[in-house]
Design an enzyme around this catalytic site. Structure first.
Site, short mmCIF file in Angstrom:
data_model
loop_
_atom_site.label_atom_id
_atom_site.label_comp_id
_atom_site.label_asym_id
_atom_site.label_seq_id
_atom_site.Cartn_x
_atom_site.Cartn_y
_atom_site.Cartn_z
N HIS A 64 78.70 -71.82 116.21
CA HIS A 64 79.93 -71.07 115.90
C HIS A 64 81.19 -71.92 116.04
O HIS A 64 82.27 -71.51 115.63
CB HIS A 64 80.03 -69.80 116.77
CG HIS A 64 80.51 -70.02 118.16
ND1 HIS A 64 79.66 -70.12 119.24
CD2 HIS A 64 81.77 -70.15 118.67
CE1 HIS A 64 80.36 -70.29 120.35
NE2 HIS A 64 81.64 -70.32 120.02
N ASP A 114 72.56 -70.11 117.95
CA ASP A 114 73.92 -70.65 118.02
C ASP A 114 73.88 -72.07 118.58
O ASP A 114 74.22 -72.32 119.74
CB ASP A 114 74.78 -69.73 118.89
CG ASP A 114 76.27 -70.07 118.82
OD1 ASP A 114 76.65 -70.92 117.99
OD2 ASP A 114 77.04 -69.48 119.61
N GLY A 173 87.29 -71.59 124.57
CA GLY A 173 87.51 -73.02 124.63
C GLY A 173 86.38 -73.75 125.32
O GLY A 173 86.22 -74.95 125.15
N SER A 218 83.33 -72.82 124.66
CA SER A 218 82.25 -72.69 123.69
C SER A 218 81.66 -74.04 123.31
O SER A 218 82.39 -75.03 123.14
CB SER A 218 82.77 -72.01 122.41
OG SER A 218 82.98 -70.64 122.62
N GLY A 219 80.34 -74.06 123.19
CA GLY A 219 79.67 -75.30 122.80
C GLY A 219 79.37 -76.24 123.94
O GLY A 219 78.58 -77.16 123.79
#
Length: 275
Positions: free
Chosen positions: A69, A115, A208, A210-211
């Site tokens: 995402h 994801d 922020g 994320s990942g």
């Protein structure tokens, strides 16, 4: 069975030169500089400048793991060795453009499934005290309930708040699948290819992050990246019974190996026996 996971011979995966200061405080705190040397900042270009959008994890000298995402049609770069976002030209930090980005072919944004994405750096990075790779868990590994893992990144310090300048870390105890899928928790939205952590109303990942990685320590002191920050509650970053949800890396080891198979011939990855 054997598992391929990142390990650079000169440094070893998941072993920082400067080990993190592991506190159990409520909320996040500033990390010891370069104590999470596999944490990267994924940045997008707007005008002539780049801006942090997501975290990521260096898993070899040329591959970065992040969330699907986080990837769109923008121009990206990967910043490695960063500590403070407000400090330009930090020693040992380097920005590298992607050679290619591979989003999981079954990424489902509507149901938040698969994801996960991989970024191949345009040039291999030279490992140093500030830049190293995390280890990957063995395929199928499942964390025990309340396992002490840490989320790291430059996400918002609180719901709707400012993003962090200095990299943060927060202790997020793992929540087992049976608990996380209770109707008043996440229910059926969470699958067995996800990991839940936090959810006590005090600790969570935030926008922020994320990942970025969910870092869990092995008995030998090395760190595996067991999760990729995927989603949290729309009601806030620290909402009770709504733990942070991560893509479970151990469920995607074959996919990671298949995507990066061209790297295997160059010795970037090392064959290891399963732990």
């Amino acid at each position: 069975d054997t598992t391929l996971y990142c390990c650079f011979l000169a440094y070893g995966c998941g072993l920082p030169t400067f080990p993190p200061t592991l506190t159990r405080v409520v909320g996040g705190d500033d990390v010891r500089e370069h104590s999470w040397p596999w944490q990267v900042s994924l940045q997008y270009k707007s005008g002539s400048s780049y801006y942090h959008t997501c975290g990521g994890t260096l898993i070899s000298n040329q591959w970065v793991l992040t969330a699907a995402h986080c990837i769109g049609s923008r121009t990206y770069r990967v910043y490695l060795g960063k500590h403070s976002m407000k400090t330009n030209n930090e020693a040992d930090s380097i920005a590298i453009s992607p050679a290619k980005i591979v989003v999981h072919e079954n990424w489902d944004a509507y149901r938040i499934r698969n994801d996960i994405a991989l970024i191949k750096l345009s040039t291999p990075v030279t490992f140093s005290d500030a830049i190293k790779a995390a280890c990957l868990p063995s395929s199928g590994d499942i964390l025990t309930n309340s396992a002490p893992c840490y989320v790291t990144g430059w996400g918002r310090l609180w719901t709707g708040g400012a993003t962090a300048d200095v990299m943060q870390q927060a202790l997020l105890p793992v929540v087992d699948h049976a608990s996380c899928t209770k109707p008043d928790w996440w229910g059926s939205l969470v699958t067995k290819k996800m990991v839940c952590a936090g959810g006590d109303g005090q600790l969570a990942s935030c926008n922020g992050d994320s990942g970025g990685p969910l870092n869990c320590q092995n008995p030998d002191g090395s760190w595996d990246v067991h999760g990729v920050v995927s989603f949290g509650s729309s009601m806030g970053c620290n909402y009770p019974k709504k733990p942070s949800v991560f893509t479970r890396v151990s469920g995607y080891i074959s996919w990671i190996n298949n995507v990066s198979e061209n790297a295997l011939d160059s010795g970037i990855f090392v064959q290891k026996s399963s732990r």
